[in-house]
Scaffold this motif. Structure first.
Motif, PDB file in Angstrom:
ATOM      1  N   ALA A  67      65.434  11.231  60.986  1.00  0.00           N
ATOM      2  CA  ALA A  67      66.269  10.928  62.146  1.00  0.00           C
ATOM      3  C   ALA A  67      67.646  10.427  61.710  1.00  0.00           C
ATOM      4  O   ALA A  67      68.674  10.830  62.278  1.00  0.00           O
ATOM      5  CB  ALA A  67      65.580   9.888  63.028  1.00  0.00           C
ATOM      6  N   PHE A  68      67.692   9.556  60.699  1.00  0.00           N
ATOM      7  CA  PHE A  68      68.966   9.059  60.191  1.00  0.00           C
ATOM      8  C   PHE A  68      69.743  10.170  59.482  1.00  0.00           C
ATOM      9  O   PHE A  68      70.977  10.222  59.541  1.00  0.00           O
ATOM     10  CB  PHE A  68      68.744   7.890  59.228  1.00  0.00           C
ATOM     11  CG  PHE A  68      68.418   6.598  59.930  1.00  0.00           C
ATOM     12  CD1 PHE A  68      68.904   6.328  61.195  1.00  0.00           C
ATOM     13  CD2 PHE A  68      67.618   5.641  59.315  1.00  0.00           C
ATOM     14  CE1 PHE A  68      68.603   5.133  61.846  1.00  0.00           C
ATOM     15  CE2 PHE A  68      67.314   4.440  59.954  1.00  0.00           C
ATOM     16  CZ  PHE A  68      67.809   4.194  61.217  1.00  0.00           C
ATOM     17  N   ALA A 379      86.187   9.616  54.771  1.00  0.00           N
ATOM     18  CA  ALA A 379      85.571   8.321  54.452  1.00  0.00           C
ATOM     19  C   ALA A 379      84.231   8.164  55.149  1.00  0.00           C
ATOM     20  O   ALA A 379      83.274   7.632  54.582  1.00  0.00           O
ATOM     21  CB  ALA A 379      86.513   7.183  54.848  1.00  0.00           C
ATOM     22  N   SER A 380      84.159   8.635  56.381  1.00  0.00           N
ATOM     23  CA  SER A 380      82.941   8.409  57.171  1.00  0.00           C
ATOM     24  C   SER A 380      81.850   9.427  56.897  1.00  0.00           C
ATOM     25  O   SER A 380      80.688   9.182  57.217  1.00  0.00           O
ATOM     26  CB  SER A 380      83.277   8.428  58.668  1.00  0.00           C
ATOM     27  OG  SER A 380      83.772   9.696  59.063  1.00  0.00           O
ATOM     28  N   ILE A 381      82.181  10.564  56.298  1.00  0.00           N
ATOM     29  CA  ILE A 381      81.177  11.607  56.086  1.00  0.00           C
ATOM     30  C   ILE A 381      80.013  11.106  55.234  1.00  0.00           C
ATOM     31  O   ILE A 381      78.856  11.453  55.462  1.00  0.00           O
ATOM     32  CB  ILE A 381      81.824  12.861  55.451  1.00  0.00           C
ATOM     33  CG1 ILE A 381      80.817  14.015  55.417  1.00  0.00           C
ATOM     34  CG2 ILE A 381      82.342  12.565  54.065  1.00  0.00           C
ATOM     35  CD1 ILE A 381      81.408  15.317  54.933  1.00  0.00           C
ATOM     36  N   VAL A 382      80.302  10.270  54.262  1.00  0.00           N
ATOM     37  CA  VAL A 382      79.248   9.733  53.390  1.00  0.00           C
ATOM     38  C   VAL A 382      79.029   8.245  53.663  1.00  0.00           C
ATOM     39  O   VAL A 382      77.914   7.804  53.935  1.00  0.00           O
ATOM     40  CB  VAL A 382      79.593   9.939  51.903  1.00  0.00           C
ATOM     41  CG1 VAL A 382      78.556   9.256  51.018  1.00  0.00           C
ATOM     42  CG2 VAL A 382      79.663  11.426  51.581  1.00  0.00           C
ATOM     43  N   PHE A 383      80.117   7.474  53.611  1.00  0.00           N
ATOM     44  CA  PHE A 383      79.990   6.019  53.647  1.00  0.00           C
ATOM     45  C   PHE A 383      79.685   5.486  55.038  1.00  0.00           C
ATOM     46  O   PHE A 383      79.220   4.359  55.183  1.00  0.00           O
ATOM     47  CB  PHE A 383      81.269   5.380  53.105  1.00  0.00           C
ATOM     48  CG  PHE A 383      81.538   5.715  51.674  1.00  0.00           C
ATOM     49  CD1 PHE A 383      80.926   5.011  50.653  1.00  0.00           C
ATOM     50  CD2 PHE A 383      82.385   6.773  51.337  1.00  0.00           C
ATOM     51  CE1 PHE A 383      81.161   5.319  49.329  1.00  0.00           C
ATOM     52  CE2 PHE A 383      82.625   7.098  50.011  1.00  0.00           C
ATOM     53  CZ  PHE A 383      82.010   6.376  49.003  1.00  0.00           C
ATOM     54  N   GLY A 384      79.949   6.286  56.088  1.00  0.00           N
ATOM     55  CA  GLY A 384      79.626   5.866  57.434  1.00  0.00           C
ATOM     56  C   GLY A 384      78.411   6.574  57.985  1.00  0.00           C
ATOM     57  O   GLY A 384      77.422   5.962  58.364  1.00  0.00           O
ATOM     58  N   GLY A 385      78.480   7.907  58.017  1.00  0.00           N
ATOM     59  CA  GLY A 385      77.416   8.686  58.625  1.00  0.00           C
ATOM     60  C   GLY A 385      76.062   8.513  57.977  1.00  0.00           C
ATOM     61  O   GLY A 385      75.035   8.516  58.661  1.00  0.00           O
ATOM     62  N   GLN A 388      73.148   4.351  57.296  1.00  0.00           N
ATOM     63  CA  GLN A 388      71.795   3.939  57.682  1.00  0.00           C
ATOM     64  C   GLN A 388      70.748   4.617  56.799  1.00  0.00           C
ATOM     65  O   GLN A 388      69.737   3.998  56.441  1.00  0.00           O
ATOM     66  CB  GLN A 388      71.551   4.285  59.145  1.00  0.00           C
ATOM     67  CG  GLN A 388      72.530   3.601  60.089  1.00  0.00           C
ATOM     68  CD  GLN A 388      72.134   3.763  61.533  1.00  0.00           C
ATOM     69  OE1 GLN A 388      71.170   3.150  61.982  1.00  0.00           O
ATOM     70  NE2 GLN A 388      72.868   4.561  62.277  1.00  0.00           N
ATOM     71  N   PHE A 389      70.997   5.861  56.448  1.00  0.00           N
ATOM     72  CA  PHE A 389      70.079   6.575  55.549  1.00  0.00           C
ATOM     73  C   PHE A 389      70.042   5.899  54.184  1.00  0.00           C
ATOM     74  O   PHE A 389      68.971   5.665  53.615  1.00  0.00           O
ATOM     75  CB  PHE A 389      70.521   8.032  55.417  1.00  0.00           C
ATOM     76  CG  PHE A 389      69.713   8.829  54.423  1.00  0.00           C
ATOM     77  CD1 PHE A 389      68.495   9.386  54.779  1.00  0.00           C
ATOM     78  CD2 PHE A 389      70.178   9.012  53.127  1.00  0.00           C
ATOM     79  CE1 PHE A 389      67.749  10.115  53.864  1.00  0.00           C
ATOM     80  CE2 PHE A 389      69.445   9.738  52.203  1.00  0.00           C
ATOM     81  CZ  PHE A 389      68.227  10.292  52.576  1.00  0.00           C
ATOM     82  N   PHE A 390      71.239   5.567  53.645  1.00  0.00           N
ATOM     83  CA  PHE A 390      71.302   4.924  52.337  1.00  0.00           C
ATOM     84  C   PHE A 390      70.650   3.542  52.360  1.00  0.00           C
ATOM     85  O   PHE A 390      69.962   3.161  51.402  1.00  0.00           O
ATOM     86  CB  PHE A 390      72.758   4.801  51.871  1.00  0.00           C
ATOM     87  CG  PHE A 390      73.368   6.100  51.442  1.00  0.00           C
ATOM     88  CD1 PHE A 390      72.602   7.075  50.838  1.00  0.00           C
ATOM     89  CD2 PHE A 390      74.712   6.356  51.669  1.00  0.00           C
ATOM     90  CE1 PHE A 390      73.166   8.280  50.438  1.00  0.00           C
ATOM     91  CE2 PHE A 390      75.286   7.553  51.276  1.00  0.00           C
ATOM     92  CZ  PHE A 390      74.507   8.515  50.665  1.00  0.00           C
ATOM     93  N   CYS A 391      70.872   2.802  53.429  1.00  0.00           N
ATOM     94  CA  CYS A 391      70.262   1.470  53.529  1.00  0.00           C
ATOM     95  C   CYS A 391      68.743   1.571  53.533  1.00  0.00           C
ATOM     96  O   CYS A 391      68.052   0.806  52.837  1.00  0.00           O
ATOM     97  CB  CYS A 391      70.744   0.775  54.799  1.00  0.00           C
ATOM     98  SG  CYS A 391      72.469   0.248  54.748  1.00  0.00           S
ATOM     99  N   ILE A 395      66.204   0.295  50.355  1.00  0.00           N
ATOM    100  CA  ILE A 395      65.059  -0.603  50.562  1.00  0.00           C
ATOM    101  C   ILE A 395      63.789   0.041  50.033  1.00  0.00           C
ATOM    102  O   ILE A 395      62.957  -0.617  49.384  1.00  0.00           O
ATOM    103  CB  ILE A 395      64.905  -0.947  52.050  1.00  0.00           C
ATOM    104  CG1 ILE A 395      66.091  -1.795  52.513  1.00  0.00           C
ATOM    105  CG2 ILE A 395      63.597  -1.691  52.310  1.00  0.00           C
ATOM    106  CD1 ILE A 395      66.106  -2.062  54.008  1.00  0.00           C
ATOM    107  N   SER A 396      63.617   1.333  50.279  1.00  0.00           N
ATOM    108  CA  SER A 396      62.433   2.053  49.820  1.00  0.00           C
ATOM    109  C   SER A 396      62.357   2.108  48.300  1.00  0.00           C
ATOM    110  O   SER A 396      61.286   1.950  47.707  1.00  0.00           O
ATOM    111  CB  SER A 396      62.426   3.464  50.406  1.00  0.00           C
ATOM    112  OG  SER A 396      61.315   4.204  49.946  1.00  0.00           O
TER     113      SER A 396
END
Length: 428
Positions: A67-68, A379-385, A388-391, A395-396
């Motif tokens: 979903a993210f 800037a937002s293509i990776v670091f913004g969009g 949530q996926f990276f976060c 954690i995983s």
């Protein structure tokens, strides 16, 4: 190159601002339209856990990751939208571009409303959702540059921060309204109803308001700084330093926005094991702070300077972000969530508003909409969009629930490098 980053000809005098009534109309039309477009992004984020279960044939955290990932994939279309729609705004007009982006977002929202679940139509369901996100990403790629440029060009030289701040005000308003609608759906319907069809209601509400924003934008007066000259194009050779500086500065704001305004609600559900309604309250708190402080932040950066506000707010975020995640784990309660979200949102506003103004000021008028759109999109293509996926992935991989703080710290340090490449543009 020095000319581009210090004193552009278009900044030398005052822009045509019109009467006080027309100035308020300009702000209202752009604010409402831009808020409607970001509203859909917000709603998708809040209901990501439900959407994952409806459209992706996976289990547990994999559904949330998919979903993210779908949320983030729309950002891949932002650079294309920023170039094509940015050039359209620079050559045809800011007004025409803003109307076009609004209706493109409407089509994407309609797909979310009408697409059946994976259990009903199989693989076609996630494919339709991905297409809708790509279309919306394309639209947002051009919307930010066109609307922000329009606001700045309707302002006098000493109030560009104030006018441009309404852009971020509208985004905060969209977060707040999206959160309130999400809470209403969660409190008014059963869990089964929300999962079955209730999550679509916020998208329907957004669709109903689209014609209002379109009507208001059609009655705007076009910016007098539109340069209908096809010989002027954004180029790497001519605008390299401005592009690099803009991308670096934008990284800090986009990463912070999508983690603080959107991810924290999902963090509360997935990591703190709190109800979805409690998680959405973080969005309410963050959105309310953004709405309350955006305009004041714009006036402050007009008075004190863009670089000073960006620097000190970014340093404060770097110091507080990790303790904030630690606090959430030790006291996973609604009051603590609200306090943390509000504090981080306040720092974010103080950073993002002057950053957005600066992104518009470092480009000359003939390529301003394109330049701002491209830097924001890249800037937002990776670091913004994909924030949530990276976060979620960090954690995983690490097993540390505070890992998202490291992501924001890295992005914040990178963004400070951009300040070295620009001169203070306030009052120029």
């Amino acid at each position: 190159m020095e000319h581009t980053l210090s004193e552009t000809p278009a900044m030398a005098g005052h822009s045509s601002t019109g009467s006080r009534g027309s100035r308020k109309k300009n702000i209202a039309a752009v604010t409402i339209g831009n808020g409607l477009e970001f509203y859909d992004f917000t709603v998708y984020s809040f209901f990501a856990t439900v959407i994952g279960k409806q459209f992706f044939p996976a289990d547990g955290s994999n559904q949330l990751l998919l979903a993210f990932a779908t949320y983030g994939i729309g950002f891949f279309m932002r650079p294309l939208g920023s170039i094509l729609l940015g050039q359209y705004a620079d050559r045809v007009g800011r007004k025409a571009a803003m109307i076009l982006t609004l209706w493109l977002m409407a089509i994407g929202s309609l797909i979310f409303v009408l697409t059946p679940s994976y259990a009903q139509i199989g693989i076609a369901a996630p494919l339709m959702i991905v297409f809708a996100r790509l279309l919306q990403g394309f639209a947002i790629g051009g919307e930010v540059g066109a609307s922000t440029t329009y606001l700045m060009e309707k302002a006098r030289s000493h109030e560009r921060g104030y006018f441009t701040s309404w852009q971020f005000f509208s985004q905060g308003l969209s977060v707040l309204l999206g959160a309130m609608v999400g809470l209403s759906v969660n409190y008014g319907l059963s869990e089964e109803q929300v999962a079955g069809w209730g999550w679509r209601i916020p998208f329907v509400i957004g669709l109903l308001v689209i014609p209002v924003g379109s009507y208001m934008r059609r009655h705007l007066q076009e910016s007098d700084q539109v340069k209908r000259d096809v010989s002027h194009r954004l180029s790497w050779g001519q605008h390299k330093q401005a592009l690099v500086a803009g991308i670096l500065i934008a990284i800090g704001g986009t990463s912070g926005s999508y983690v603080i305004l959107h991810y924290l609600s999902n963090f509360a559900v997935a990591q703190l094991h709190l109800p979805l309604s409690v998680g959405i309250w973080t969005g309410c708190a963050a959105g309310a702070v953004q709405v309350a402080l955006a305009v004041a932040s714009g006036r402050a950066c007009d008075r004190w300077g863009r670089k000073r506000m960006i620097l000190w707010s970014r340093l404060a975020m770097l110091v507080l972000i990790y303790p904030a995640f630690i606090l959430l784990q030790h006291s996973p309660t609604l009051p603590v969530l609200v306090v943390v979200a509000s504090t981080l949102a306040a720092l974010l506003v103080c950073n993002t508003v002057p950053s957005l103004v600066m992104l518009a000021e470092i480009f000359p008028a003939e390529v301003r909409a394109t330049g701002l759109s491209v830097t924001y999109a890249l800037a937002s293509i990776v670091f913004g969009g994909f924030a949530q996926f990276f976060c979620t992935l960090l954690i995983s991989l690490t097993g540390n629930p505070s890992a998202p703080a490291f992501y924001l710290i890295a992005c914040g340090l990178i963004s400070l490098l951009g300040l070295v490449l620009v001169k203070e543009p306030t009052q120029r």
